[in-house]
Write an enzyme that holds these catalytic residues in place. Sequence first.
Site, PDB file in Angstrom:
ATOM      1  N   HIS A 123       0.846  -1.213  -0.165  1.00 54.37           N
ATOM      2  CA  HIS A 123       0.100   0.110  -0.061  1.00 54.37           C
ATOM      3  C   HIS A 123       0.929   1.306   0.043  1.00 54.37           C
ATOM      4  O   HIS A 123       0.239   2.281  -0.231  1.00 54.37           O
ATOM      5  CB  HIS A 123      -0.791  -0.091   1.264  1.00 54.37           C
ATOM      6  CG  HIS A 123      -1.954  -1.092   1.328  1.00 54.37           C
ATOM      7  ND1 HIS A 123      -2.653  -1.075   0.157  1.00 54.37           N
ATOM      8  CD2 HIS A 123      -2.387  -2.135   1.960  1.00 54.37           C
ATOM      9  CE1 HIS A 123      -3.729  -2.361   0.532  1.00 54.37           C
ATOM     10  NE2 HIS A 123      -3.494  -2.522   1.653  1.00 54.37           N
ATOM     11  N   ASP A 158      -2.454 -10.757  -2.249  1.00 52.99           N
ATOM     12  CA  ASP A 158      -2.919 -10.315  -0.824  1.00 52.99           C
ATOM     13  C   ASP A 158      -4.451  -9.965  -1.021  1.00 52.99           C
ATOM     14  O   ASP A 158      -4.980  -9.717  -2.329  1.00 52.99           O
ATOM     15  CB  ASP A 158      -2.320  -8.994  -0.511  1.00 52.99           C
ATOM     16  CG  ASP A 158      -2.789  -8.512   0.772  1.00 52.99           C
ATOM     17  OD1 ASP A 158      -1.990  -8.867   1.891  1.00 52.99           O
ATOM     18  OD2 ASP A 158      -3.526  -7.747   0.879  1.00 52.99           O
ATOM     19  N   HIS A 160      -6.026  -7.562  -0.290  1.00 50.51           N
ATOM     20  CA  HIS A 160      -6.236  -6.030  -0.586  1.00 50.51           C
ATOM     21  C   HIS A 160      -5.544  -5.593  -1.765  1.00 50.51           C
ATOM     22  O   HIS A 160      -4.426  -6.257  -2.296  1.00 50.51           O
ATOM     23  CB  HIS A 160      -5.794  -4.955   0.560  1.00 50.51           C
ATOM     24  CG  HIS A 160      -6.195  -5.373   1.680  1.00 50.51           C
ATOM     25  ND1 HIS A 160      -5.855  -6.235   2.984  1.00 50.51           N
ATOM     26  CD2 HIS A 160      -7.332  -4.849   2.527  1.00 50.51           C
ATOM     27  CE1 HIS A 160      -6.546  -6.552   3.996  1.00 50.51           C
ATOM     28  NE2 HIS A 160      -7.509  -5.385   3.738  1.00 50.51           N
ATOM     29  N   ASP A 245      -4.235 -12.963   3.889  1.00 48.08           N
ATOM     30  CA  ASP A 245      -5.377 -12.348   4.626  1.00 48.08           C
ATOM     31  C   ASP A 245      -6.655 -12.759   3.464  1.00 48.08           C
ATOM     32  O   ASP A 245      -7.671 -12.678   3.982  1.00 48.08           O
ATOM     33  CB  ASP A 245      -5.309 -10.886   4.533  1.00 48.08           C
ATOM     34  CG  ASP A 245      -4.662 -10.184   3.476  1.00 48.08           C
ATOM     35  OD1 ASP A 245      -4.336 -10.618   2.539  1.00 48.08           O
ATOM     36  OD2 ASP A 245      -4.433  -9.011   3.832  1.00 48.08           O
TER      37      ASP A 245
HETATM   38 ZN   LIG Z   1      -3.820  -7.247   2.765  1.00 45.41          ZN
END
Ligand SMILES: [Zn+2]
Length: 335
Positions: A123, A158, A160, A245
Site C-alpha cells: 500500500h 494479498d 487487498h 489475508d
Molecule cells: Zn492485505
Amino acid sequence: MLVGVDERFVRHDTGRGHPERAERVGAVLAGLVASGVDLDVDAIEPRSATRAELERVHAAAYLDRLTSICAAGGGRLDADTVASSESWEAARFGAGTGLAAIDALRAGRSDVAFCAVRPPGHHAVPAGSMGFCLVNNIAVSAAALVAADERVLIVDWDAHHGNGTQDIFWNEPEVLYVSLHQSPLYPGTGGADEAGGPNAIDTTVNVPLPPGATGDVYAAALDEIVAPVVDRFGPDWVLVSAGYDAHRADPITDLGLAAGDFVDLTTRVAAFAPGAGRLVLFLEGGYDLDALRDGVIATASTLLGEPRRPEPTTAGGPGRASVERIAAAWAERSA
Ligand SMILES: [Zn+2]
C-alpha cells in the site's frame, strides 16, 4: 529455498491491539520450518536498501519524514499506520532483503526466495505510508530489476489491492502488475478497468473478486485472465506480494480461501517464472496467525516440490461471473 528474515522486522512495534503485529514473523517462520526449510542453511543475510534504491520508488521528502519521525521515537503516520523508533531500520532492511534475495538467486544459491518481511509494503505510495505499509518492499526490488533491464511480473494475491505498487508502476512498461483482491474492500482501488498509464497500456491487470470467493475462482482467474497476459508479456523475473489475508479466517477481510488453496496459487504463479532462480516472494498481509502459518506451509511445501495442504481446497464461492467478464474484456483488448 532461501529465506530473508531479520530481527529488525520484529522490532517494528505497532502497539497494542494492532493486527499487523510482530508475532506474524514467528508464524511465518513456523510455517517455513514445518515445510522443511533449515533457517541455519537457507537464511540470506539481509541488508539495508540504500537511499538511492529507495528513491527509485519513494519521494526524498517522505523518506526524510519517516527517518525523523522514527528518530524522535515514532508516532502515527496515517490513519492505519504506526511507526516506532525501530521502524525506519525495519523498513529499509525489509526493502533491502528483496535486493539481497535477488543477488543470492543470481549467484545460483537456490531456485526461489521467500522474504519474511515486516512492515508490509504494497500500500505504500511514492509520497507516503498507507495501510500498515512504510516502504514498498516489492517495488524497490522490481525497480532495481528494471534498472538492470529486466522485465518484471508482480503477482499480488494479498486480499487487498496493492494500490501503492500499482501507482509506482502505472506508467512503467517493463513491469506487469497483477492483483487479485476482494472488492469492495480497503483501499477501494483496483477496478478491472484500471489497466496502466499511456506508456504502459495493459501492463496492469486487476481482478476484483466478491466477498466469499473460493480457491476455484482464484485458479480460474489465474488460468483464464492472467496466464494469457503473462505469456504475451514474457517476464524475466516473477515477484509475488504474498499476503495470506484471503484466508476465510482472516479478521479484516471476507474472502473464502483455506490454506490448501495456496498450493494451487503457488503452483500457477511459480509457473509464470521463465526458469529457476527467478522467483521471489514477499510477505504482505495475513492477520490470523494460524492461517498465516498454514498458508505459508502450503506455499513453501509447493515451492520445495512436495505440496502439502494443511486444509482442503475450497470451491463453489461467488466470483466466476466476474472472472468470465474480465477474461472476455482482456481477450478483446489483446485481439
Ligand atoms: Zn492485505
